[in-house]
Design a protein around this motif. Structure first.
Motif, PDB file in Angstrom:
ATOM      1  N   MET A  19       0.833  -1.206   0.000  1.00  0.00           N
ATOM      2  CA  MET A  19       0.000   0.000   0.000  1.00  0.00           C
ATOM      3  C   MET A  19       0.867   1.255   0.000  1.00  0.00           C
ATOM      4  N   ARG A  20       1.939   1.252   0.783  1.00  0.00           N
ATOM      5  CA  ARG A  20       2.822   2.417   0.818  1.00  0.00           C
ATOM      6  C   ARG A  20       3.460   2.662  -0.545  1.00  0.00           C
ATOM      7  N   GLU A  21       3.885   1.565  -1.207  1.00  0.00           N
ATOM      8  CA  GLU A  21       4.490   1.703  -2.529  1.00  0.00           C
ATOM      9  C   GLU A  21       3.472   2.226  -3.541  1.00  0.00           C
ATOM     10  N   ALA A  22       2.254   1.689  -3.489  1.00  0.00           N
ATOM     11  CA  ALA A  22       1.210   2.134  -4.412  1.00  0.00           C
ATOM     12  C   ALA A  22       0.852   3.602  -4.165  1.00  0.00           C
ATOM     13  N   MET A  26       1.076   6.675  -6.728  1.00  0.00           N
ATOM     14  CA  MET A  26      -0.084   7.530  -6.968  1.00  0.00           C
ATOM     15  C   MET A  26       0.278   9.006  -6.777  1.00  0.00           C
ATOM     16  N   HIS A  27       1.045   9.323  -5.734  1.00  0.00           N
ATOM     17  CA  HIS A  27       1.443  10.714  -5.502  1.00  0.00           C
ATOM     18  C   HIS A  27       2.339  11.232  -6.622  1.00  0.00           C
ATOM     19  N   GLU A  28       3.218  10.368  -7.124  1.00  0.00           N
ATOM     20  CA  GLU A  28       4.056  10.779  -8.250  1.00  0.00           C
ATOM     21  C   GLU A  28       3.201  11.087  -9.478  1.00  0.00           C
ATOM     22  N   GLN A  29       2.195  10.237  -9.725  1.00  0.00           N
ATOM     23  CA  GLN A  29       1.308  10.477 -10.863  1.00  0.00           C
ATOM     24  C   GLN A  29       0.531  11.778 -10.683  1.00  0.00           C
ATOM     25  N   ILE A  30       0.085  12.033  -9.482  1.00  0.00           N
ATOM     26  CA  ILE A  30      -0.649  13.283  -9.211  1.00  0.00           C
ATOM     27  C   ILE A  30       0.265  14.484  -9.448  1.00  0.00           C
ATOM     28  N   ARG A  32       2.691  14.708 -11.464  1.00  0.00           N
ATOM     29  CA  ARG A  32       2.921  14.870 -12.904  1.00  0.00           C
ATOM     30  C   ARG A  32       1.619  15.166 -13.648  1.00  0.00           C
ATOM     31  N   ASP A  33       0.538  15.328 -12.902  1.00  0.00           N
ATOM     32  CA  ASP A  33      -0.783  15.617 -13.467  1.00  0.00           C
ATOM     33  C   ASP A  33      -1.248  14.499 -14.405  1.00  0.00           C
ATOM     34  N   GLU A  34      -0.983  13.241 -13.983  1.00  0.00           N
ATOM     35  CA  GLU A  34      -1.406  12.069 -14.745  1.00  0.00           C
ATOM     36  C   GLU A  34      -2.620  11.439 -14.067  1.00  0.00           C
ATOM     37  N   ASP A  35      -3.281  10.554 -14.801  1.00  0.00           N
ATOM     38  CA  ASP A  35      -4.441   9.840 -14.265  1.00  0.00           C
ATOM     39  C   ASP A  35      -3.962   8.745 -13.315  1.00  0.00           C
ATOM     40  N   CYS A  36      -4.446   8.756 -12.086  1.00  0.00           N
ATOM     41  CA  CYS A  36      -4.031   7.760 -11.094  1.00  0.00           C
ATOM     42  C   CYS A  36      -5.205   6.880 -10.670  1.00  0.00           C
ATOM     43  N   THR A  37      -6.225   6.786 -11.490  1.00  0.00           N
ATOM     44  CA  THR A  37      -7.431   6.032 -11.144  1.00  0.00           C
ATOM     45  C   THR A  37      -7.131   4.570 -10.858  1.00  0.00           C
ATOM     46  N   PHE A  38      -6.342   3.941 -11.727  1.00  0.00           N
ATOM     47  CA  PHE A  38      -6.063   2.514 -11.570  1.00  0.00           C
ATOM     48  C   PHE A  38      -5.366   2.230 -10.240  1.00  0.00           C
ATOM     49  N   ALA A  40      -5.298   4.118  -7.560  1.00  0.00           N
ATOM     50  CA  ALA A  40      -6.188   4.443  -6.442  1.00  0.00           C
ATOM     51  C   ALA A  40      -7.188   3.318  -6.193  1.00  0.00           C
ATOM     52  N   GLU A  41      -7.701   2.723  -7.262  1.00  0.00           N
ATOM     53  CA  GLU A  41      -8.620   1.597  -7.101  1.00  0.00           C
ATOM     54  C   GLU A  41      -7.924   0.406  -6.459  1.00  0.00           C
ATOM     55  N   GLU A  42      -6.671   0.170  -6.836  1.00  0.00           N
ATOM     56  CA  GLU A  42      -5.914  -0.939  -6.247  1.00  0.00           C
ATOM     57  C   GLU A  42      -5.671  -0.707  -4.754  1.00  0.00           C
ATOM     58  N   VAL A  43      -5.377   0.527  -4.382  1.00  0.00           N
ATOM     59  CA  VAL A  43      -5.176   0.852  -2.965  1.00  0.00           C
ATOM     60  C   VAL A  43      -6.473   0.617  -2.192  1.00  0.00           C
TER      61      VAL A  43
END
Length: 99
Positions: A19-22, A26-30, A32-38, A40-43
């Motif tokens: 969870m920490r790695e995911a 996710m924070h890196e994607q945010i 970079r203004d990328e979509d982090c939906t996938f 976030a759903e996994e978390v």
């Protein structure tokens, strides 16, 4: 029963690390203004699994904390105390001598 508790504790430890790695991804994607939906759903799925494991562990009577060393950031040592500090006194500014 002890084997089941140990198995649950092992899975919880692994889930916490995953969870920490995911979350870091996710924070890196945010950032970079990328979509982090996938991610976030996994978390969220991991949290559902974690919740079920925690409930099962509590039902089996295990209340000891599960420590994962990689999740803790070492803290700096506190600065040594220098005794009691006296409050600062306000002193009017020195006047410059006119020559």
């Amino acid at each position: 029963m002890d084997n089941r508790i140990n198995e649950i504790r092992r899975v919880i430890r692994a889930l916490r690390v995953s969870m920490r790695e995911a979350e870091a991804i996710m924070h890196e994607q945010i950032n970079r203004d990328e979509d982090c939906t996938f991610v976030a759903e996994e978390v969220m799925k991991m949290r559902v699994v974690m919740s079920g494991l925690v409930q099962e562990r509590a039902a089996l009577g295990d209340t000891d904390p599960i420590v994962v060393a990689s999740l803790f950031v070492p803290r700096r040592r506190p600065a040594p105390s220098r005794g009691r500090l006296e409050p600062r006194r306000l002193v009017p500014p020195r006047e410059v001598a006119q020559a």
